[in-house]
Design an enzyme around this catalytic site. Sequence first.
Site, short mmCIF file in Angstrom:
data_model
loop_
_atom_site.label_atom_id
_atom_site.label_comp_id
_atom_site.label_asym_id
_atom_site.label_seq_id
_atom_site.Cartn_x
_atom_site.Cartn_y
_atom_site.Cartn_z
N HIS A 194 0.83 -1.20 0.00
CA HIS A 194 0.00 0.00 0.00
C HIS A 194 0.88 1.26 0.00
O HIS A 194 0.61 2.23 -0.73
CB HIS A 194 -0.88 0.06 1.25
CG HIS A 194 -1.88 -1.05 1.38
ND1 HIS A 194 -1.82 -1.98 2.39
CD2 HIS A 194 -2.97 -1.37 0.66
CE1 HIS A 194 -2.83 -2.82 2.29
NE2 HIS A 194 -3.55 -2.48 1.23
N ASP A 198 -3.50 -7.05 -7.60
CA ASP A 198 -4.89 -7.40 -7.92
C ASP A 198 -5.08 -7.09 -9.41
O ASP A 198 -5.76 -6.13 -9.78
CB ASP A 198 -5.84 -6.60 -7.04
CG ASP A 198 -5.60 -6.90 -5.57
OD1 ASP A 198 -6.14 -7.90 -5.09
OD2 ASP A 198 -4.84 -6.16 -4.92
N SER A 209 -2.76 -7.89 3.06
CA SER A 209 -3.34 -7.79 4.41
C SER A 209 -3.74 -9.16 4.91
O SER A 209 -3.73 -9.43 6.11
CB SER A 209 -4.56 -6.87 4.39
OG SER A 209 -4.22 -5.62 3.83
P1 AMP Z 1 -6.48 -3.65 -0.56
O1 AMP Z 1 -6.32 -2.88 0.71
O2 AMP Z 1 -6.09 -5.07 -0.46
O3 AMP Z 1 -7.85 -3.43 -1.18
O4 AMP Z 1 -5.44 -3.02 -1.58
C1 AMP Z 1 -5.45 -1.65 -1.87
C2 AMP Z 1 -4.54 -1.38 -3.03
O5 AMP Z 1 -3.21 -1.79 -2.70
C3 AMP Z 1 -4.94 -2.18 -4.29
O6 AMP Z 1 -4.77 -1.36 -5.43
C4 AMP Z 1 -3.96 -3.32 -4.28
O7 AMP Z 1 -3.70 -3.86 -5.56
C5 AMP Z 1 -2.73 -2.64 -3.71
N1 AMP Z 1 -1.82 -3.64 -3.16
C6 AMP Z 1 -2.11 -4.60 -2.23
N2 AMP Z 1 -1.03 -5.39 -2.02
C7 AMP Z 1 -0.05 -4.94 -2.83
C8 AMP Z 1 1.30 -5.33 -3.08
N3 AMP Z 1 1.87 -6.37 -2.46
N4 AMP Z 1 2.01 -4.64 -4.00
C9 AMP Z 1 1.46 -3.59 -4.65
N5 AMP Z 1 0.19 -3.16 -4.46
C10 AMP Z 1 -0.56 -3.82 -3.57
#
Ligand code: AMP
Length: 283
Positions: free
Chosen positions: A37, A151, A187
């Site tokens: 993030h 994602d 997460s």
């Molecule tokens: P989330 O909180 O899981 O909905 O993720 C929020 C944003 O962070 C989304 O655009 C995800 O693709 C990005 N994200 C989550 N994990 C990673 C990671 N390991 N590397 C890069 N971006 C990430």
Amino acid sequence: MKLIHTISETRNQVLRARLRGWKIGLVPTMGALHDGHMSLVRRAKAECEFVVVSIFVNPTQFGPGEDFDKYPRTLVEDVEKCRISDVDVVFTPSASEMYPEGFNSWVEVKGYLTETLEGEFRPGHFRGVTTVCAKLFNIVQPTCAYFGQKDYQQLKVVQKMVNDLSMPLEIVPCEIVREPDGLAMSSRNSYLSPEERKAAVVLSRALSKARAAVTEGERNAAAVQEIAEGVIRLEPLASIDYVALRDAETLQPIDRIRKPAVLLLAVRIGKTRLIDNAFIPTN
Ligand code: AMP
């Protein structure tokens, strides 16, 4: 840095920045912030004068029986990370702020892109994602919104919504951030027991081995998928939802690698469902 819970106050703050002619960056998240993030936040800070991070565990993108209730919520730590990173606004609405009584409007990308892969295993998931993203885009009206390639299908679905509906913002794809052993940061990694955490490295190992085969000249899609599956099958704690080599733009199945492709995985390690992917260039 301002911590804001309401749509109206977020609008007020962003309006002041916009009137100064500043570029507005939005990083949508569900919180439990990790370095994946924060890499999006760093990119947004580098490119925009005003950065909004939204933290909202969006109920409409979770299906019945999924992990909405136990999804990690670490708001105090998240806010501190944003403060240190010089974020301008952290927007953390309640569910009733985003979906008040009587809410009944949905934004949905139809067709193969949302029906396959995650769409097949998580019916209704992308309708929740696109609806909340459309809402966040309308609230913040960012110049750019930052999404992780972690994602990958979500990124493609959001890009399609933005193109189809002529939404006036740019979607910026960001590289996957990994732990030192290769596990993609997520997460949901916090659900893993120490034993499962070790086993989870099988996803990135499978991707690396498949990608190495392509580098060495393998072009047959089934063979590349089989290499990845073979690695995962050796791990007793892992069970495969899908291993799929797809066209990088449409996510349609391919027979041979002629255009840029992506190898997408969804694997359960114990009860925890993890996704990962690797871009497969043609040369
Ligand atoms: P989330 O909180 O899981 O909905 O993720 C929020 C944003 O962070 C989304 O655009 C995800 O693709 C990005 N994200 C989550 N994990 C990673 C990671 N390991 N590397 C890069 N971006 C990430």
